[in-house]
Motif scaffolding. Structure first.
Motif, PDB file in Angstrom:
ATOM      1  N   ASP A  58      24.639  88.009  57.887  1.00 12.49           N
ATOM      2  CA  ASP A  58      26.131  87.652  57.552  1.00 12.49           C
ATOM      3  C   ASP A  58      26.269  86.770  56.383  1.00 12.49           C
ATOM      4  N   LEU A 106      28.677  95.374  57.869  1.00  8.43           N
ATOM      5  CA  LEU A 106      29.508  94.721  58.120  1.00  8.43           C
ATOM      6  C   LEU A 106      30.481  95.045  59.455  1.00  8.43           C
ATOM      7  N   PHE A 107      30.666  96.403  59.413  1.00  2.77           N
ATOM      8  CA  PHE A 107      31.235  96.909  60.488  1.00  2.77           C
ATOM      9  C   PHE A 107      30.400  97.052  61.944  1.00  2.77           C
ATOM     10  N   ARG A 110      30.616  93.525  63.502  1.00  2.00           N
ATOM     11  CA  ARG A 110      31.868  93.230  64.184  1.00  2.00           C
ATOM     12  C   ARG A 110      31.834  93.851  65.494  1.00  2.00           C
ATOM     13  N   ALA A 113      29.416  91.598  67.399  1.00  2.00           N
ATOM     14  CA  ALA A 113      29.930  90.262  67.782  1.00  2.00           C
ATOM     15  C   ALA A 113      30.809  90.142  69.044  1.00  2.00           C
ATOM     16  N   THR A 114      31.368  91.430  69.318  1.00  2.00           N
ATOM     17  CA  THR A 114      32.146  91.633  70.609  1.00  2.00           C
ATOM     18  C   THR A 114      31.092  91.507  71.861  1.00  2.00           C
ATOM     19  N   ARG A 120      29.940  86.038  67.721  1.00  2.00           N
ATOM     20  CA  ARG A 120      31.325  86.101  67.954  1.00  2.00           C
ATOM     21  C   ARG A 120      32.018  84.774  67.051  1.00  2.00           C
ATOM     22  N   TYR A 123      30.567  84.582  63.502  1.00  2.00           N
ATOM     23  CA  TYR A 123      31.219  85.527  62.492  1.00  2.00           C
ATOM     24  C   TYR A 123      32.592  85.523  62.316  1.00  2.00           C
ATOM     25  N   THR A 124      33.537  84.901  63.333  1.00  2.00           N
ATOM     26  CA  THR A 124      34.585  85.005  63.234  1.00  2.00           C
ATOM     27  C   THR A 124      35.017  83.793  62.535  1.00  2.00           C
ATOM     28  N   VAL A 127      34.373  85.137  58.823  1.00  2.00           N
ATOM     29  CA  VAL A 127      35.538  86.146  58.288  1.00  2.00           C
ATOM     30  C   VAL A 127      36.801  85.424  58.059  1.00  2.00           C
ATOM     31  N   ARG A 128      37.080  84.467  58.826  1.00  2.00           N
ATOM     32  CA  ARG A 128      38.448  83.793  58.824  1.00  2.00           C
ATOM     33  C   ARG A 128      38.188  82.944  57.541  1.00  2.00           C
TER      34      ARG A 128
END
Length: 206
Positions: A58, A106-107, A110, A113-114, A120, A123-124, A127-128
């Motif tokens: 990341d 990156l995808f 995501r 991360a779920t 999660r 990474y949230t 990205v935020r």
């Protein structure tokens, strides 16, 4: 843990390649070692576990995919209008296409991360942070529109990149006369970004 920074960077780049090609399930220390062409067990000397490796990926991708400062400086010489926003978005899309592997990773991050609460959360936040930085840049540069404009633009361009980098055939030919991604990107910016300059009294920042 091992401290050879060049070797660590090479291992993280190898992890990015594995993640993009094999998905998160294929991201093992052994696969990273093989991709980096190093002895088996090398990656385990640099990363405590898989979560540590994903966090390193990341951080590395945010640096690897960042805009080039000289390009930003050149673009900022232009008038602060919707046309400039389009140029910034063109630069973003061009970087994504040049480094398709990085963006596919990156995808994959995501999706992973779920399934992993710790990833999660981190990474949230990552990205935020990028989105908030983009909003701040937009405001400081005096570009048209406000934070909601940036948020909607972010969502639209993210969707465009997802389709173009994963299933390009979905959009090709669906919109006759609209080239993907160039003309479609222009349509996105024209639709979302107002013509007025930020600070002229018509900003949607609030």
């Amino acid at each position: 843990m091992a401290r050879n920074t060049e070797r660590r960077a090479a291992l993280v780049d190898a992890a990015v390649a594995v993640l993009a090609r094999e998905g998160a399930r294929g991201l093992t220390f052994r696969a990273v070692d093989a991709e980096a062409a190093v002895p088996v067990g090398t990656a385990s000397n640099y990363f405590t576990d898989r979560d540590d490796l994903l966090n390193q990926v990341d951080s590395h991708l945010h640096r690897r995919l960042a805009p080039v400062p000289a390009v930003l400086a050149r673009l900022l010489e232009a008038p602060r209008d919707r046309a400039l926003v389009l140029e910034f978005m063109r630069d973003l899309v061009a970087r994504a296409i040049r480094d398709r592997t990085g963006y596919l990773a990156l995808f994959e991050m995501r999706l992973e991360a779920t399934r992993r609460p710790a990833l999660r959360a981190s990474y949230t936040a990552s990205v935020r942070g990028d989105l908030e930085q983009a909003m701040e840049f937009h405001r400081d540069a005096g570009l048209p529109g406000g934070d909601p404009t940036v948020a909607v633009l972010y969502l639209a361009v993210l969707g465009l990149l997802l389709e173009h980098l994963t299933l390009p055939g979905v959009l090709e030919g669906v919109l006759p006369g609209v080239a993907v991604p160039d003309a479609l990107l222009e349509r996105i910016v024209t639709t979302i970004v107002p013509e007025d300059r930020a600070g002229d009294g018509n900003s949607d920042r609030a």
